[in-house]
Design a protein around this motif. Sequence first.
Motif, PDB file in Angstrom:
ATOM      1  N   VAL A 105      21.974  14.909   2.778  1.00  0.00           N
ATOM      2  CA  VAL A 105      20.782  15.552   2.093  1.00  0.00           C
ATOM      3  C   VAL A 105      19.605  15.681   3.265  1.00  0.00           C
ATOM      4  O   VAL A 105      18.833  16.675   3.047  1.00  0.00           O
ATOM      5  CB  VAL A 105      20.282  14.106   1.292  1.00  0.00           C
ATOM      6  CG1 VAL A 105      18.681  14.471   0.778  1.00  0.00           C
ATOM      7  CG2 VAL A 105      21.220  13.729   0.260  1.00  0.00           C
ATOM      8  N   ASN A 106      19.765  15.166   4.278  1.00  0.00           N
ATOM      9  CA  ASN A 106      18.637  15.205   5.414  1.00  0.00           C
ATOM     10  C   ASN A 106      19.706  15.430   6.782  1.00  0.00           C
ATOM     11  O   ASN A 106      19.846  14.632   7.376  1.00  0.00           O
ATOM     12  CB  ASN A 106      17.843  14.186   5.445  1.00  0.00           C
ATOM     13  CG  ASN A 106      16.640  14.216   6.453  1.00  0.00           C
ATOM     14  OD1 ASN A 106      16.353  15.288   7.064  1.00  0.00           O
ATOM     15  ND2 ASN A 106      16.091  13.382   6.703  1.00  0.00           N
ATOM     16  N   PRO A 107      19.899  16.909   7.143  1.00  0.00           N
ATOM     17  CA  PRO A 107      20.839  16.883   8.096  1.00  0.00           C
ATOM     18  C   PRO A 107      20.287  16.745   9.341  1.00  0.00           C
ATOM     19  O   PRO A 107      20.251  17.730  10.451  1.00  0.00           O
ATOM     20  CB  PRO A 107      21.461  18.188   8.004  1.00  0.00           C
ATOM     21  CG  PRO A 107      20.186  19.103   7.197  1.00  0.00           C
ATOM     22  CD  PRO A 107      19.662  17.979   6.282  1.00  0.00           C
ATOM     23  N   LYS A 108      19.863  15.459   9.857  1.00  0.00           N
ATOM     24  CA  LYS A 108      19.351  15.250  11.246  1.00  0.00           C
ATOM     25  C   LYS A 108      20.484  14.545  12.269  1.00  0.00           C
ATOM     26  O   LYS A 108      21.079  13.360  11.440  1.00  0.00           O
ATOM     27  CB  LYS A 108      17.990  14.396  11.007  1.00  0.00           C
ATOM     28  CG  LYS A 108      17.148  15.034  10.234  1.00  0.00           C
ATOM     29  CD  LYS A 108      15.782  15.563  11.156  1.00  0.00           C
ATOM     30  CE  LYS A 108      14.832  16.133  10.134  1.00  0.00           C
ATOM     31  NZ  LYS A 108      13.640  15.510   9.730  1.00  0.00           N
ATOM     32  N   GLN A 163       0.853  -0.930  -0.163  1.00  0.00           N
ATOM     33  CA  GLN A 163      -0.039   0.105   0.178  1.00  0.00           C
ATOM     34  C   GLN A 163       0.703   1.168   0.122  1.00  0.00           C
ATOM     35  O   GLN A 163       0.266   2.388  -0.161  1.00  0.00           O
ATOM     36  CB  GLN A 163      -0.826   0.044   1.240  1.00  0.00           C
ATOM     37  CG  GLN A 163      -1.932  -1.086   1.224  1.00  0.00           C
ATOM     38  CD  GLN A 163      -2.976  -1.069   0.045  1.00  0.00           C
ATOM     39  OE1 GLN A 163      -3.208  -0.112  -0.367  1.00  0.00           O
ATOM     40  NE2 GLN A 163      -2.685  -2.438  -0.582  1.00  0.00           N
ATOM     41  N   VAL A 164       2.163   1.064   0.212  1.00  0.00           N
ATOM     42  CA  VAL A 164       2.959   2.343   0.268  1.00  0.00           C
ATOM     43  C   VAL A 164       2.950   3.146  -1.059  1.00  0.00           C
ATOM     44  O   VAL A 164       2.854   2.677  -2.074  1.00  0.00           O
ATOM     45  CB  VAL A 164       4.526   1.906   0.507  1.00  0.00           C
ATOM     46  CG1 VAL A 164       5.306   1.291  -0.674  1.00  0.00           C
ATOM     47  CG2 VAL A 164       5.119   3.090   0.810  1.00  0.00           C
ATOM     48  N   GLN A 165       2.987   4.539  -0.593  1.00  0.00           N
ATOM     49  CA  GLN A 165       2.901   5.498  -2.264  1.00  0.00           C
ATOM     50  C   GLN A 165       4.325   6.166  -1.904  1.00  0.00           C
ATOM     51  O   GLN A 165       4.643   7.080  -1.219  1.00  0.00           O
ATOM     52  CB  GLN A 165       2.026   6.604  -1.639  1.00  0.00           C
ATOM     53  CG  GLN A 165       0.490   6.016  -1.739  1.00  0.00           C
ATOM     54  CD  GLN A 165       0.260   5.364  -2.857  1.00  0.00           C
ATOM     55  OE1 GLN A 165       0.397   6.029  -3.865  1.00  0.00           O
ATOM     56  NE2 GLN A 165      -0.540   4.252  -2.844  1.00  0.00           N
ATOM     57  N   ALA A 166       5.149   5.538  -2.818  1.00  0.00           N
ATOM     58  CA  ALA A 166       6.644   5.750  -2.866  1.00  0.00           C
ATOM     59  C   ALA A 166       6.964   7.184  -3.674  1.00  0.00           C
ATOM     60  O   ALA A 166       8.043   7.355  -4.182  1.00  0.00           O
ATOM     61  CB  ALA A 166       7.378   4.532  -3.217  1.00  0.00           C
ATOM     62  N   GLU A 167       5.928   7.656  -4.236  1.00  0.00           N
ATOM     63  CA  GLU A 167       6.060   8.585  -5.299  1.00  0.00           C
ATOM     64  C   GLU A 167       6.482  10.148  -4.597  1.00  0.00           C
ATOM     65  O   GLU A 167       6.847  10.859  -5.434  1.00  0.00           O
ATOM     66  CB  GLU A 167       4.675   9.140  -6.354  1.00  0.00           C
ATOM     67  CG  GLU A 167       4.145   7.789  -6.989  1.00  0.00           C
ATOM     68  CD  GLU A 167       3.608   6.610  -6.314  1.00  0.00           C
ATOM     69  OE1 GLU A 167       3.270   6.648  -4.974  1.00  0.00           O
ATOM     70  OE2 GLU A 167       3.465   5.693  -6.721  1.00  0.00           O
ATOM     71  N   ASP A 168       6.343  10.079  -3.352  1.00  0.00           N
ATOM     72  CA  ASP A 168       6.613  11.611  -2.577  1.00  0.00           C
ATOM     73  C   ASP A 168       8.132  11.740  -2.874  1.00  0.00           C
ATOM     74  O   ASP A 168       8.887  10.823  -2.360  1.00  0.00           O
ATOM     75  CB  ASP A 168       6.129  11.323  -1.322  1.00  0.00           C
ATOM     76  CG  ASP A 168       6.460  12.459  -0.288  1.00  0.00           C
ATOM     77  OD1 ASP A 168       7.217  13.238  -0.753  1.00  0.00           O
ATOM     78  OD2 ASP A 168       5.650  12.701   0.621  1.00  0.00           O
ATOM     79  N   PRO A 169       8.585  12.911  -3.024  1.00  0.00           N
ATOM     80  CA  PRO A 169       9.985  13.064  -3.317  1.00  0.00           C
ATOM     81  C   PRO A 169      10.829  12.708  -2.066  1.00  0.00           C
ATOM     82  O   PRO A 169      12.090  12.887  -2.058  1.00  0.00           O
ATOM     83  CB  PRO A 169      10.099  14.421  -3.807  1.00  0.00           C
ATOM     84  CG  PRO A 169       8.867  14.927  -4.286  1.00  0.00           C
ATOM     85  CD  PRO A 169       7.781  13.930  -3.751  1.00  0.00           C
ATOM     86  N   GLU A 170      10.113  12.903  -0.828  1.00  0.00           N
ATOM     87  CA  GLU A 170      10.796  12.776   0.488  1.00  0.00           C
ATOM     88  C   GLU A 170      10.544  11.569   0.986  1.00  0.00           C
ATOM     89  O   GLU A 170      11.042  11.012   2.181  1.00  0.00           O
ATOM     90  CB  GLU A 170       9.816  13.673   1.706  1.00  0.00           C
ATOM     91  CG  GLU A 170      10.193  15.318   1.136  1.00  0.00           C
ATOM     92  CD  GLU A 170      11.649  15.624   1.359  1.00  0.00           C
ATOM     93  OE1 GLU A 170      12.161  15.299   2.150  1.00  0.00           O
ATOM     94  OE2 GLU A 170      11.894  16.245   0.190  1.00  0.00           O
ATOM     95  N   LEU A 214      26.488   9.134   6.620  1.00  0.00           N
ATOM     96  CA  LEU A 214      26.968  10.486   6.261  1.00  0.00           C
ATOM     97  C   LEU A 214      26.227  11.000   4.918  1.00  0.00           C
ATOM     98  O   LEU A 214      26.204  12.305   4.585  1.00  0.00           O
ATOM     99  CB  LEU A 214      28.412  10.599   6.069  1.00  0.00           C
ATOM    100  CG  LEU A 214      29.214  10.254   7.552  1.00  0.00           C
ATOM    101  CD1 LEU A 214      30.520  10.265   7.504  1.00  0.00           C
ATOM    102  CD2 LEU A 214      28.729  11.374   8.558  1.00  0.00           C
ATOM    103  N   ARG A 215      26.157   9.969   4.085  1.00  0.00           N
ATOM    104  CA  ARG A 215      25.483  10.487   2.791  1.00  0.00           C
ATOM    105  C   ARG A 215      24.025  10.936   3.101  1.00  0.00           C
ATOM    106  O   ARG A 215      23.577  11.979   2.522  1.00  0.00           O
ATOM    107  CB  ARG A 215      25.375   9.274   1.881  1.00  0.00           C
ATOM    108  CG  ARG A 215      24.920   9.372   0.520  1.00  0.00           C
ATOM    109  CD  ARG A 215      25.128   8.345  -0.351  1.00  0.00           C
ATOM    110  NE  ARG A 215      25.494   7.297  -0.330  1.00  0.00           N
ATOM    111  CZ  ARG A 215      25.052   6.063   0.263  1.00  0.00           C
ATOM    112  NH1 ARG A 215      23.621   5.851   0.165  1.00  0.00           N
ATOM    113  NH2 ARG A 215      25.460   4.828   0.558  1.00  0.00           N
ATOM    114  N   GLU A 216      23.429  10.390   3.948  1.00  0.00           N
ATOM    115  CA  GLU A 216      21.943  10.600   4.210  1.00  0.00           C
ATOM    116  C   GLU A 216      21.833  11.927   4.997  1.00  0.00           C
ATOM    117  O   GLU A 216      21.260  13.069   4.775  1.00  0.00           O
ATOM    118  CB  GLU A 216      21.129   9.725   5.090  1.00  0.00           C
ATOM    119  CG  GLU A 216      21.014   8.379   4.203  1.00  0.00           C
ATOM    120  CD  GLU A 216      19.973   8.536   3.095  1.00  0.00           C
ATOM    121  OE1 GLU A 216      19.165   9.314   3.168  1.00  0.00           O
ATOM    122  OE2 GLU A 216      20.341   8.094   2.047  1.00  0.00           O
TER     123      GLU A 216
END
Length: 161
Positions: free
Chosen positions: A142-145, A24-31, A137-139
Motif C-alpha cells: 500500500v505504501n511502498p517505502k 487529540q488525534v484526528q484519525a479521519e485522514d485517509p493517510e 509486506l502488506r503495508e
Amino acid sequence: KEGLIQPRHQVLERTPDFKHLVNQVQAEDPEFLAQLTELFARIFLNHHGSHGVVFLHAFTGPSALRLLEFYLSREDSVRALKYAWQFAAAVYATHGDDSSLLAVAKEDLEAPNPKELIESAMETGAAHAIKMTEACLREWEVNPKPVFLFAAKHAIHTIAF
C-alpha cells in the motif's frame, strides 16, 4: 505478570496529560493508517532486545486494521484507528526513548527482496517474525517505502519466538 504490555500501561491511566493528548488525534485522514504504520515500523527498527516484540505489536496491531477496513463503516474505522493510535502511543510512552525516533539510515541501502523475506521468515519458524513479515509486506504493498522491508528483515533476525 512479567512480560505483558498491559501492566506498564496502568500508570498512564493516572496521567491526565497523556490521556488528554492521546485523545487529540484526528484519525479521519485517509493517510492516517499509512502514517501510523510507517512511524511504528521506524520505531521498531530502532529498538532491540526485550522491547522489540512490544514495538512489533505497536506496528502489527494498527496494520491489522487494514484487513478490516472494507468491513467497517467509516465511523467504526475512524474509532478503531483512534484506538490503534492510543495503544501504539501507550507502548511508546511506556517502552520508548528518544532513540526510538532516529532516522533509519538503512533506507539508503538496497532494500531486501520480498520473496526472500517470506522464505527467511518461514525458515525461522518464529511466529512473531512471520507475523511481522506478513504485516510489513502488506503495508509495503500500500505504501511502498523501504522501511517496511527493513523492519521485516530486522524481525526475522532478532525475534526468536
